[in-house]
Design an enzyme around this catalytic site. Structure first.
Site, mmCIF file in Angstrom:
data_model
loop_
_atom_site.group_PDB
_atom_site.id
_atom_site.type_symbol
_atom_site.label_atom_id
_atom_site.label_comp_id
_atom_site.label_asym_id
_atom_site.label_seq_id
_atom_site.Cartn_x
_atom_site.Cartn_y
_atom_site.Cartn_z
ATOM 1 N N GLN A 163 -3.864 2.231 27.469
ATOM 2 C CA GLN A 163 -3.309 1.567 28.337
ATOM 3 C C GLN A 163 -2.544 2.102 29.293
ATOM 4 O OE1 GLN A 163 -3.494 -1.639 28.038
ATOM 5 N NE2 GLN A 163 -4.639 -1.864 25.752
ATOM 6 N N CYS B 204 -4.341 -5.242 16.878
ATOM 7 C CA CYS B 204 -4.753 -3.890 16.099
ATOM 8 C C CYS B 204 -3.597 -2.805 15.959
ATOM 9 C CB CYS B 204 -5.769 -3.121 16.767
ATOM 10 S SG CYS B 204 -7.230 -4.072 16.824
ATOM 11 N N ASP C 11 -2.877 8.805 23.192
ATOM 12 C CA ASP C 11 -3.936 7.779 23.462
ATOM 13 C C ASP C 11 -3.428 6.879 24.891
ATOM 14 O OD1 ASP C 11 -5.105 5.398 23.287
ATOM 15 O OD2 ASP C 11 -4.145 4.357 21.451
ATOM 16 N N HIS D 235 -1.733 1.825 17.595
ATOM 17 C CA HIS D 235 -3.031 1.187 17.611
ATOM 18 C C HIS D 235 -3.908 1.762 16.327
ATOM 19 C CE1 HIS D 235 -6.891 -0.275 18.301
ATOM 20 N NE2 HIS D 235 -6.707 -1.246 19.106
ATOM 21 N N LYS E 53 -11.689 -0.809 29.451
ATOM 22 C CA LYS E 53 -10.422 -1.003 29.817
ATOM 23 C C LYS E 53 -9.793 -0.628 31.382
ATOM 24 C CE LYS E 53 -8.325 -1.036 25.152
ATOM 25 N NZ LYS E 53 -8.459 -2.364 24.721
#
Length: 420
Positions: free
Chosen positions: A208, A374, A205, A128, A231
């Site tokens: 998700q 992104c 990261d 991202h 999220k």
């Protein structure tokens, strides 16, 4: 759990999400844009309202009752987040505005003070922008060199190439846990082990992954991990950074101001202990409290149960997409039981622009994403200008997937009549 049992999860929680009970363009809303942001349950909305109606005061700074209650709720939420990701200490959880700020905190406080000319940073082509641009800026300022892991034939993280890229010059590996475009689940535990053998630090990261599956930072053994509240059923404007305690203590402050100090003199200052050293100024109090409520909600459902249900949905989504020969999906295919990837599908339909496709589906009440998500470098790598993306969460149903597929079929037929 059986499929019948799995189906009960969405039925169990749908009433908790008032936004889902509405019509868009005269059609029942089918919300399939969860990778961009999730919807919020009543428990989170009520936590926000309760704070402003009953406890609104600044934290840490007052001895009166409202301030004390606000502080207890704000710091209590930190304990919940620490438990959620299995941090060894509550001091390892830093509140940030979002995951982007969390990565920038590390890139500035650690990267600029540690990296030097010729040091190497390994990223992947699927990152991202939030996990790419901060490191570009650091490399420009320090002379560090960026290297990139590419994809396997199945469009997953190329672990063998990673092993060939890493060396004793590597000081940082920063990779996504789950790709928001490809949906692949990267082998972060193995990546961390390999990186640490070379003396490199690792940032994950987890935007998700944290909302969708159990994540244990001690088991992964990452040095830092970032997450984004919006999220994972929480409000916008709140995220978090996990970092190993000794490492965070060694890092200089990122922002200066109130809250992050111990003593201030006209010519110098000393800084507060963790976590407050990295939390300058009045924080997002209500949002942090609501993040704690979101964690309570998710843990009450059970992250294992959420993940298992989403695997069932993923298997069904790909089964239905396979009926459409015009559709090209990106990333690895799931196994028959939905394992091996996240509950999203990025796809293209021939010459149809994803924005046009999304617009047509919106007329049917279906919300999907269209664009580069992104991940512009990844889309260039894939040879796609942009993609459409349908992303699921635990409140979605098979019936909604059916509505999506039937509307997608109609859209393909419509554009087919135009393009011939």
């Amino acid at each position: 759990m059986t499929i019948a049992q799995e189906r009960t999860l969405a039925a169990q929680v749908r009433a908790d999400f008032p936004i889902l009970d509405q019509e868009i363009n005269g059609k029942p809303l089918v919300y399939l844009d969860n990778a961009a942001t999730s919807q919020k349950p009543q428990a989170v909305l009520q936590a926000l309202q309760h704070y402003y109606e009953h406890d609104n005061a600044n934290v840490h700074r007052g001895v009166h009752t409202l301030s004390s209650r606000a502080t207890d709720a704000y710091e209590g939420a930190r304990d919940k987040v620490a438990k959620f990701v299995n941090a060894a200490s509550r001091q390892e959880i830093i509140y940030t505005r979002n995951a982007s700020e969390a990565i920038n905190l590390v890139s500035n406080a650690w990267g600029l003070s540690t990296l030097k000319q010729g040091d190497e940073i390994i990223l992947s082509v699927m990152e991202h922008h939030s996990n790419l641009i901060p490191w570009q800026l650091v490399a420009q300022k320090t002379g560090a060199v960026l290297k990139f892991v590419e994809l396997t034939e199945t469009e997953e993280f190329n672990l063998e190439q990673f092993k060939s890229l890493i060396s004793d010059k590597t000081k940082l590996v920063s990779v996504v846990h789950v790709s928001n475009t490809l949906g692949c689940i990267n082998p972060v535990k193995e990546i961390c082990a390999i990186a640490h053998q070379h003396g490199a630090r690792v940032l994950i990261d987890a935007c998700q992954s944290v909302p969708h599956m159990p994540v244990d930072v001690q088991d992964i053994d990452c040095d830092w991990l970032v997450g984004s509240g919006h999220k994972m059923c929480a409000a916008t404007g709140i995220g978090f950074l996990y970092g190993k305690l000794a490492l965070l203590r060694s890092m200089p402050p990122f922002l200066g101001g109130g809250e992050m100090i111990a003593d201030v003199f006209l010519d110098h200052s000393t800084y507060a202990d963790l976590p407050h050293k990295f939390e300058a100024g009045t924080p997002a109090i209500a949002e942090a409290i609501a993040l704690g409520a979101a964690v309570d909600y998710l843990m009450g459902l059970g992250m294992d149960k959420i993940h298992a249900y989403e695997e069932e949905l993923t298997a069904y989504l790909y089964q239905r997409l396979a009926e459409l020969p015009e559709v090209r999906t990106y990333g690895p295919k799931p196994t028959e039981d939905g394992k091996g990837r996240a509950a999203l599908a990025a796809f293209t339909v021939g010459a149809v622009h994803p924005h046009d496709l999304s617009t047509i589906l919106d007329q049917a009440g279906i919300a999907i994403r269209a664009g580069h998500h992104c991940t512009q470098p990844l889309h260039r790598h894939l040879g796609a200008q942009s993609t459409a993306r349908a992303s699921l969460y635990f409140y979605n149903t098979r019936e909604e997937i059916d509505v999506f597929i039937e509307s997608l079929k109609e859209a393909i037929e419509f554009f087919g009549s135009i393009f011939g």
